[in-house]
Design a protein around this motif. Structure first.
Motif, PDB file in Angstrom:
ATOM      1  N   GLY A   1       0.784  -1.230   0.000  1.00 24.03           N
ATOM      2  CA  GLY A   1       0.000   0.000   0.000  1.00 24.03           C
ATOM      3  C   GLY A   1       0.810   1.271   0.000  1.00 24.03           C
ATOM      4  O   GLY A   1       0.338   2.311   0.462  1.00 24.03           O
ATOM      5  N   LEU A   2       2.023   1.227  -0.565  1.00 28.20           N
ATOM      6  CA  LEU A   2       2.937   2.365  -0.456  1.00 28.20           C
ATOM      7  C   LEU A   2       3.162   3.127  -1.761  1.00 28.20           C
ATOM      8  O   LEU A   2       4.006   4.028  -1.801  1.00 28.20           O
ATOM      9  CB  LEU A   2       4.291   1.886   0.090  1.00 28.20           C
ATOM     10  N   LEU A   3       2.417   2.786  -2.822  1.00 26.77           N
ATOM     11  CA  LEU A   3       2.652   3.446  -4.111  1.00 26.77           C
ATOM     12  C   LEU A   3       1.567   4.435  -4.510  1.00 26.77           C
ATOM     13  O   LEU A   3       1.741   5.173  -5.481  1.00 26.77           O
ATOM     14  CB  LEU A   3       2.794   2.398  -5.227  1.00 26.77           C
ATOM     15  N   ASP A   4       0.482   4.481  -3.808  1.00 24.32           N
ATOM     16  CA  ASP A   4      -0.626   5.339  -4.209  1.00 24.32           C
ATOM     17  C   ASP A   4      -0.199   6.805  -4.293  1.00 24.32           C
ATOM     18  O   ASP A   4       0.436   7.334  -3.370  1.00 24.32           O
ATOM     19  CB  ASP A   4      -1.783   5.221  -3.224  1.00 24.32           C
ATOM     20  N   ALA A   5      -0.534   7.431  -5.440  1.00 29.25           N
ATOM     21  CA  ALA A   5      -0.264   8.853  -5.682  1.00 29.25           C
ATOM     22  C   ALA A   5       1.228   9.178  -5.681  1.00 29.25           C
ATOM     23  O   ALA A   5       1.602  10.340  -5.503  1.00 29.25           O
ATOM     24  CB  ALA A   5      -0.985   9.730  -4.655  1.00 29.25           C
ATOM     25  N   ARG A   6       2.056   8.177  -5.914  1.00 27.31           N
ATOM     26  CA  ARG A   6       3.508   8.392  -5.958  1.00 27.31           C
ATOM     27  C   ARG A   6       4.036   8.189  -7.380  1.00 27.31           C
ATOM     28  O   ARG A   6       3.531   7.359  -8.141  1.00 27.31           O
ATOM     29  CB  ARG A   6       4.234   7.404  -5.034  1.00 27.31           C
ATOM     30  N   HIS A   7       5.086   8.933  -7.725  1.00 24.94           N
ATOM     31  CA  HIS A   7       5.809   8.712  -8.975  1.00 24.94           C
ATOM     32  C   HIS A   7       6.860   7.642  -8.721  1.00 24.94           C
ATOM     33  O   HIS A   7       7.704   7.786  -7.829  1.00 24.94           O
ATOM     34  CB  HIS A   7       6.468  10.009  -9.446  1.00 24.94           C
ATOM     35  N   VAL A   8       6.809   6.567  -9.507  1.00 24.25           N
ATOM     36  CA  VAL A   8       7.686   5.418  -9.262  1.00 24.25           C
ATOM     37  C   VAL A   8       8.188   4.860 -10.583  1.00 24.25           C
ATOM     38  O   VAL A   8       7.662   5.160 -11.658  1.00 24.25           O
ATOM     39  CB  VAL A   8       6.950   4.305  -8.485  1.00 24.25           C
ATOM     40  N   THR A   9       9.209   3.999 -10.487  1.00 23.71           N
ATOM     41  CA  THR A   9       9.699   3.289 -11.658  1.00 23.71           C
ATOM     42  C   THR A   9      10.064   1.878 -11.255  1.00 23.71           C
ATOM     43  O   THR A   9      10.139   1.543 -10.069  1.00 23.71           O
ATOM     44  CB  THR A   9      10.892   4.025 -12.298  1.00 23.71           C
ATOM     45  N   THR A  10      10.283   1.036 -12.264  1.00 28.03           N
ATOM     46  CA  THR A  10      10.713  -0.341 -12.039  1.00 28.03           C
ATOM     47  C   THR A  10      11.356  -0.834 -13.327  1.00 28.03           C
ATOM     48  O   THR A  10      11.556  -0.058 -14.262  1.00 28.03           O
ATOM     49  CB  THR A  10       9.530  -1.237 -11.613  1.00 28.03           C
ATOM     50  N   HIS A  11      11.698  -2.111 -13.391  1.00 28.25           N
ATOM     51  CA  HIS A  11      12.320  -2.689 -14.579  1.00 28.25           C
ATOM     52  C   HIS A  11      11.426  -2.472 -15.797  1.00 28.25           C
ATOM     53  O   HIS A  11      10.205  -2.629 -15.721  1.00 28.25           O
ATOM     54  CB  HIS A  11      12.532  -4.191 -14.352  1.00 28.25           C
ATOM     55  N   TRP A  12      12.029  -2.113 -16.935  1.00 23.62           N
ATOM     56  CA  TRP A  12      11.251  -1.774 -18.118  1.00 23.62           C
ATOM     57  C   TRP A  12      10.320  -2.906 -18.557  1.00 23.62           C
ATOM     58  O   TRP A  12       9.240  -2.660 -19.096  1.00 23.62           O
ATOM     59  CB  TRP A  12      12.153  -1.368 -19.278  1.00 23.62           C
ATOM     60  N   GLN A  13      10.714  -4.165 -18.313  1.00 26.20           N
ATOM     61  CA  GLN A  13       9.870  -5.280 -18.728  1.00 26.20           C
ATOM     62  C   GLN A  13       8.565  -5.357 -17.937  1.00 26.20           C
ATOM     63  O   GLN A  13       7.595  -5.964 -18.396  1.00 26.20           O
ATOM     64  CB  GLN A  13      10.621  -6.609 -18.577  1.00 26.20           C
ATOM     65  N   HIS A  14       8.553  -4.761 -16.752  1.00 24.07           N
ATOM     66  CA  HIS A  14       7.401  -4.916 -15.869  1.00 24.07           C
ATOM     67  C   HIS A  14       6.703  -3.594 -15.547  1.00 24.07           C
ATOM     68  O   HIS A  14       5.780  -3.574 -14.736  1.00 24.07           O
ATOM     69  CB  HIS A  14       7.840  -5.591 -14.567  1.00 24.07           C
ATOM     70  N   ALA A  15       7.139  -2.510 -16.177  1.00 28.93           N
ATOM     71  CA  ALA A  15       6.567  -1.202 -15.850  1.00 28.93           C
ATOM     72  C   ALA A  15       5.080  -1.132 -16.204  1.00 28.93           C
ATOM     73  O   ALA A  15       4.266  -0.611 -15.434  1.00 28.93           O
ATOM     74  CB  ALA A  15       7.336  -0.098 -16.570  1.00 28.93           C
ATOM     75  N   ALA A  16       4.701  -1.663 -17.363  1.00 26.48           N
ATOM     76  CA  ALA A  16       3.289  -1.640 -17.751  1.00 26.48           C
ATOM     77  C   ALA A  16       2.450  -2.467 -16.784  1.00 26.48           C
ATOM     78  O   ALA A  16       1.326  -2.079 -16.426  1.00 26.48           O
ATOM     79  CB  ALA A  16       3.127  -2.157 -19.176  1.00 26.48           C
ATOM     80  N   GLN A  17       2.999  -3.593 -16.354  1.00 24.80           N
ATOM     81  CA  GLN A  17       2.276  -4.433 -15.405  1.00 24.80           C
ATOM     82  C   GLN A  17       2.108  -3.725 -14.061  1.00 24.80           C
ATOM     83  O   GLN A  17       1.048  -3.799 -13.431  1.00 24.80           O
ATOM     84  CB  GLN A  17       3.019  -5.758 -15.205  1.00 24.80           C
ATOM     85  N   LEU A  18       3.157  -3.028 -13.626  1.00 19.24           N
ATOM     86  CA  LEU A  18       3.072  -2.289 -12.366  1.00 19.24           C
ATOM     87  C   LEU A  18       1.988  -1.221 -12.462  1.00 19.24           C
ATOM     88  O   LEU A  18       1.186  -1.038 -11.529  1.00 19.24           O
ATOM     89  CB  LEU A  18       4.420  -1.653 -12.031  1.00 19.24           C
ATOM     90  N   ALA A  19       1.949  -0.514 -13.592  1.00 18.39           N
ATOM     91  CA  ALA A  19       0.950   0.533 -13.780  1.00 18.39           C
ATOM     92  C   ALA A  19      -0.463  -0.045 -13.792  1.00 18.39           C
ATOM     93  O   ALA A  19      -1.403   0.566 -13.266  1.00 18.39           O
ATOM     94  CB  ALA A  19       1.228   1.287 -15.079  1.00 18.39           C
TER      95      ALA A  19
END
Length: 320
Positions: free
Chosen positions: A119-137
Motif C-alpha cells: 500500500g505504499l505506491l498510491d499517488a507516488r511517482h515510481v519506476t521499475t524494470h522496463w519489462q514490468h513497468a506496464a504491469q506495475l501501472a
C-alpha cells in the motif's frame, strides 16, 4: 551512524542486494567513521535463503527483530515478484510499518511490486524494470509509473529500474548525503558511471506485436517496417488497412496503445538501433535508410526518445 535495511526473500535477485551493499560499503572508505553506513539484510526467517541465481544469502535479523527506525529501508526485487503470487505477509507488514518511521524508503527493480502490495505506491511517482513497468501501472493504477527512469525520488520514496539500476540509485543517495565528489569516488572504485546518461528505453525494445497478427493494425505495422525508409501519412496507412482515416486512427490506438505517428517514429528508432548495433554504416546513411531523412533529425529523435545520441548509443551497444 546512518542505518540501511535491505529486505530480502527466497528468490531475490542477488545483484539487487549486492549492488547497493557495495556502494554503501565503498562509500565508508571516503567518509568519516561517525558517518559510516551500517547495512543490515533482513528476512522473514533467520535461515539461509536462495537467491534467484542459486546464491545463498543470510539475513542479519528477521523482520520481527528489526522494528527500529532506519535512515533508509529498501526492498530488493526478484524475478517472481511481478507474478500475482503475494509475497510473504511478514515482508509486507514490515514494509508498511517501517515506511512510517524512515527518512527514506523504497525499492530496487521489481521490489516496487512489494511496495505496491504493502500500500505504499498510491499517488507516488515510481519506476521499475522496463519489462514490468506496464504491469506495475496496471496493477497499481493510483501510482504514477514512469517507464524510462533509471531511478526516481518522490518525497521519502525512492525507486529504481532493473537490477544494476540499484547501483545508480545508491550512488544518488550517497551524493545526496555526502556530495557528488564522494559519489564519483565510489563510482570510480566500482568502475561504473556516477550518473548514467539516458533512461531505460535504450535497453528496451520499443515495438510489441499486436495480440492479433491478422488485425488491420498488424497489417499496417508490417507494412511500415518493410518500408521503413518511406514517408507515411495517416491516409496512406488507412488505405493499407482498408479503412477510413478517422476510423483507422481510432482502431490503431485501441489495438496498439499508440497513435500511427508514434508507432512510425518508434519503428524508425528500433530500425536505426539495429543498424547502429550491427553495422559500421555512416550515421547519415542509417538516418536515410530508416526514414529520418538526415542525421540531425535522427539525433533529435534519439535524444528525445532514448536520452542519448545515435553516436553514444553505438558506442555502448555496438557488437564487436
Amino acid at each position: 551512524m546512518p542505518t540501511v535495511a535491505i529486505a530480502i526473500f527466497p528468490g531475490v535477485q542477488a545483484l539487487d542486494v549486492a549492488g547497493p551493499v557495495d556502494v554503501f560499503s565503498e562509500a565508508n572508505g571516503f567518509i568519516a567513521p561517525a558517518q559510516h553506513y551500517e547495512v543490515k539484510l533482513l528476512a522473514a526467517d533467520p535461515a539461509p535463503l536462495r537467491a534467484s541465481n542459486g546464491m545463498t544469502l543470510m539475513a542479519d535479523a528477521t523482520f520481527d527483530e528489526a522494528r527500529e527506525p532506519f535512515d533508509l529501508a529498501l526492498v530488493a526485487g526478484g524475478p517472481a515478484l511481478p507474478t500475482k503470487e503475494v509475497p510473504d505477509a511478514r515482508l509486507l507488514d514490515w514494509l508498511a510499518n517501517v515506511a512510517t518511521r524512515c527518512a527514506r524508503y523504497g525499492s530496487i527493480c521489481t521490489g516496487a511490486f512489494a511496495l505496491g502490495r504493502a500500500g505504499l505506491l498510491d499517488a507516488r511517482h515510481v519506476t521499475t524494470h522496463w519489462q514490468h513497468a506496464a504491469q506495475l501501472a496496471a496493477e497499481f493504477p493510483r501510482a504514477q509509473v514512469e517507464f524510462d527512469r533509471i531511478y526516481l525520488r518522490d518525497g521519502p520514496l525512492v525507486t529504481s529500474a532493473g537490477v544494476t539500476a540499484g547501483i545508480d540509485l545508491s550512488l544518488a543517495l550517497v551524493a545526496e548525503d555526502h556530495g557528488p565528489q564522494t559519489a564519483l569516488a565510489v563510482a570510480k572504485r566500482l568502475v561504473v558511471f556516477a550518473q548514467r546518461q539516458g533512461g531505460q528505453s535504450q535497453f528496451s525494445p520499443y515495438l510489441t506485436a499486436p495480440a492479433d497478427d491478422t488485425s488491420p493494425a498488424a497489417k499496417v505495422q508490417a507494412h511500415v517496417m518493410a518500408r521503413i525508409h518511406d514517408s507515411f501519412t495517416v491516409k496512406q496507412l488507412a488505405d493499407v488497412a482498408g479503412m477510413s482515416a478517422r476510423n483507422f486512427a481510432r482502431v490503431f490506438v485501441q489495438e496498439t496503445g499508440v497513435t500511427p505517428h508514434e508507432f512510425v517514429e518508434r519503428a524508425r528508432v528500433d530500425a536505426a538501433r539495429k543498424l547502429l548495433e550491427s553495422s559500421g554504416a555512416a550515421l547519415k546513411t542509417i538516418a536515410y535508410d530508416c526514414g529520418f531523412g538526415t542525421a540531425d533529425r535522427m539525433r533529435i529523435v534519439f535524444t528525445k526518445r532514448l536520452g542519448v545520441t545515435p553516436m553514444q548509443y553505438r558506442e555502448r551497444f555496438r557488437q564487436a
